[in-house]
Scaffold this active site. Structure first.
Site, PDB file in Angstrom:
ATOM      1  N   PRO A 146      -3.572 -11.774  10.390  1.00  0.00           N
ATOM      2  CA  PRO A 146      -3.931 -11.418  11.743  1.00  0.00           C
ATOM      3  C   PRO A 146      -4.052 -10.284  12.080  1.00  0.00           C
ATOM      4  CG  PRO A 146      -1.447 -12.239  11.680  1.00  0.00           C
ATOM      5  CD  PRO A 146      -2.054 -12.373  10.273  1.00  0.00           C
ATOM      6  N   ASP A 147      -4.958  -9.611  12.871  1.00  0.00           N
ATOM      7  CA  ASP A 147      -5.196  -8.492  13.147  1.00  0.00           C
ATOM      8  C   ASP A 147      -4.190  -8.119  14.447  1.00  0.00           C
ATOM      9  OD1 ASP A 147      -5.874  -5.819  14.323  1.00  0.00           O
ATOM     10  OD2 ASP A 147      -7.941  -6.027  13.256  1.00  0.00           O
ATOM     11  N   ASN A 171       0.928  -1.080  -0.116  1.00  0.00           N
ATOM     12  CA  ASN A 171       0.004  -0.161   0.053  1.00  0.00           C
ATOM     13  C   ASN A 171       1.124   1.263  -0.090  1.00  0.00           C
ATOM     14  OD1 ASN A 171       0.375   0.684   2.820  1.00  0.00           O
ATOM     15  ND2 ASN A 171      -0.410  -1.099   3.140  1.00  0.00           N
ATOM     16  N   PHE A 193      -4.027   3.180  14.724  1.00  0.00           N
ATOM     17  CA  PHE A 193      -4.070   4.294  13.834  1.00  0.00           C
ATOM     18  C   PHE A 193      -5.555   3.716  12.963  1.00  0.00           C
ATOM     19  CE2 PHE A 193      -1.249   7.944  13.004  1.00  0.00           C
ATOM     20  CZ  PHE A 193      -0.350   7.758  14.193  1.00  0.00           C
ATOM     21  N   LYS A 228     -14.203   1.555  15.116  1.00  0.00           N
ATOM     22  CA  LYS A 228     -12.994   0.771  15.114  1.00  0.00           C
ATOM     23  C   LYS A 228     -12.185   0.647  16.574  1.00  0.00           C
ATOM     24  CE  LYS A 228     -10.839   0.692  10.874  1.00  0.00           C
ATOM     25  NZ  LYS A 228     -10.045   1.279   9.998  1.00  0.00           N
ATOM     26  N   LYS A 235       8.780 -17.498 -10.246  1.00  0.00           N
ATOM     27  CA  LYS A 235       8.259 -16.341 -11.065  1.00  0.00           C
ATOM     28  C   LYS A 235       6.802 -16.736 -11.691  1.00  0.00           C
ATOM     29  CE  LYS A 235       8.601 -12.748 -14.108  1.00  0.00           C
ATOM     30  NZ  LYS A 235       9.169 -12.460 -15.688  1.00  0.00           N
ATOM     31  N   ASP A 274      -4.595  -6.498   5.284  1.00  0.00           N
ATOM     32  CA  ASP A 274      -5.531  -7.193   5.846  1.00  0.00           C
ATOM     33  C   ASP A 274      -5.376  -8.604   5.209  1.00  0.00           C
ATOM     34  OD1 ASP A 274      -6.558  -5.138   7.383  1.00  0.00           O
ATOM     35  OD2 ASP A 274      -7.816  -4.321   5.780  1.00  0.00           O
ATOM     36  N   LYS A 308     -11.447  -2.992  17.940  1.00  0.00           N
ATOM     37  CA  LYS A 308     -10.154  -3.428  18.410  1.00  0.00           C
ATOM     38  C   LYS A 308      -9.827  -3.334  19.812  1.00  0.00           C
ATOM     39  CE  LYS A 308      -8.391  -2.648  13.958  1.00  0.00           C
ATOM     40  NZ  LYS A 308      -7.632  -3.310  13.162  1.00  0.00           N
TER      41      LYS A 308
END
Ligand code: CTP
Length: 391
Positions: A301-302, A208, A319, A333, A284, A274, A337
């Site tokens: 895993p979170d 990301n 965050f 959230k 490849k 995620d 969490k």
């Protein structure tokens, strides 16, 4: 308030140099020992006699001026508790950012191991110049404290950002650093940063846009405040505190868990993927005749949620990156969490957040409290976040 402290003031050649006479008086009124060094150009705006009288000390301008067994720049650097460069011209900012030591002031700053505050002042077009901005960002990156210029009517006749920050602001910043330098001494703070990298095959991956800058700023500020700092990051960085380089979410989880038990605080600023590829290929993946390809992803895993489930005395901070409905999503959230604080930022805005050097966040706490931190450099936001956590 400042007795037994030595403040070294560096003055460079800008019109705001005349204001520094009053800054010296402010430090003297608070019983600081004030040393002053000037660049030769600063002497076009203030006189040595004025500065000597106000500081009640010899003023340094040229190198190799005062014969001493120790090189002069090293003596100045050793003696002071903090250095304040105000006004800092674009020229001196550029020299410091590039390690150039061609006068007493730039030589001293390069040998100075304690906090340095830089208060730039220049024409607004110069301040906006991308090269000058790059130099400023480089100084932030290397841990310099910047008191950014203010907007208003400039001595050159322009209206814009470039005016030296108010003397109160520069003074307050100096006092704050001198008095709160070791506020987090004895605390172990673990911070994660950057986007995780999930392999598809040896040449491709899923990741990301996270730059890792917010986590890095938090680690820099925690370190400055005296915390034992551990930065677990997916980015290449070199610091004087402990860095653990990781790649994937699972590597990050192992590293965080290894540091968790005796930590006082964990801040998950990383953008953890995620999902990861279910069976990433050792070889490849070759192109086939088919127009589509399917990758099967499995949930990672979170890390944050798992830390919250097993925490004892640790303060756990998450965050929350959202592109819409920031507050509603953040409220949901923090409940889901189970963390003590959640730092919410709006990633749809181009001027803050991902990749930017600036941020604007809302801090939610587990009791339903909210505090907005107005747009500022990521280092300033980081400092304020740590202040809220350890208020
Ligand atoms: N986080 C984590 N492990 C994950 C995903 C996220 O520890 N597998 C942490 C992040 O480091 C951050 C917080 O959880 O501190 C929130 O991350 P965010 O991406 O905003 O939320 P997600 O839980 O991933 O939910 P969603 O992507 O649906 O918004």
């Amino acid at each position: 308030m400042l007795s037994e402290k030595t403040v070294l003031i560096g003055i460079t050649g800008g019109i705001a140099a005349y204001k520094i006479c009053e800054l010296i008086r402010m430090f003297k009124r608070h019983n600081a020992n004030v040393r002053v060094i000037c660049t030769p150009n600063a002497m076009n705006f203030v006189t040595k006699l004025t500065l000597q009288n106000l500081s009640q000390n010899e003023v340094g301008i040229e190198e190799f001026e005062i014969p001493d067994f120790k090189p002069e720049h090293i003596s100045y650097a050793d003696e002071a508790d903090i250095m304040v460069i105000a006004p800092a011209t674009a020229n001196t900012v550029a020299k410091i950012a590039n390690g150039i030591c061609d006068n007493l002031l730039t030589s001293v700053v390069s040998a100075f191991k304690k906090p340095v505050i830089i208060a730039p002042a220049m024409n607004c077009n110069m301040w906006e110049n991308p090269i000058i901005q790059e130099n400023i960002q480089k100084l932030y990156k290397h841990g310099y404290e910047i008191v950014e210029p203010e907007a208003g009517f400039l001595a050159c006749g322009y209206n814009g950002t470039g005016r030296l920050a108010s003397l109160d602001k520069i003074f307050d910043k100096t006092v704050e650093i001198l008095n709160s330098k070791k506020k987090l001494a004895g605390k172990k703070i673990v911070i994660t940063a950057g986007g995780t990298i999930e392999d598809i095959d040896p040449v491709r991956y899923i990741s990301n846009y996270s730059s890792g800058k917010m986590g890095l700023a938090l680690a820099d500020e925690a370190h400055k405040l005296g915390a034992e700092t551990i930065l677990i990051t997916t980015k290449d960085v070199q610091k004087s505190y402990k860095i653990i380089k990781v790649k994937s979410a699972s590597e990050m989880q192992t590293a965080v868990e290894n540091e968790f038990n005796n930590a006082d605080c964990v801040i998950m600023a990383a953008a953890v993927a995620d999902y990861r590829v279910k069976n990433h290929s050792e070889q490849k993946i070759k192109k086939t005749d088919s127009d589509t390809i399917t990758l099967e992803l499995v949930k990672n895993p979170d890390i944050l949620k798992e830390l919250c489930a097993k925490k004892t005395t640790q303060i756990v901070v998450g965050f929350c990156a959202e592109s819409e409905n920031l507050i509603e999503n953040a409220k949901e959230k923090i409940q889901k969490k189970g963390c003590d604080y959640l730092i919410a930022n709006d990633i749809s805005r181009k001027d803050i957040g991902f990749s930017s050097d600036y941020n604007e966040v809302i801090i939610l706490d587990k009791n339903g409290g909210q505090k907005r931190l107005e747009k500022a450099s990521k280092n300033e936001i980081a400092r304020q976040i740590l202040e809220v956590i350890y208020e």
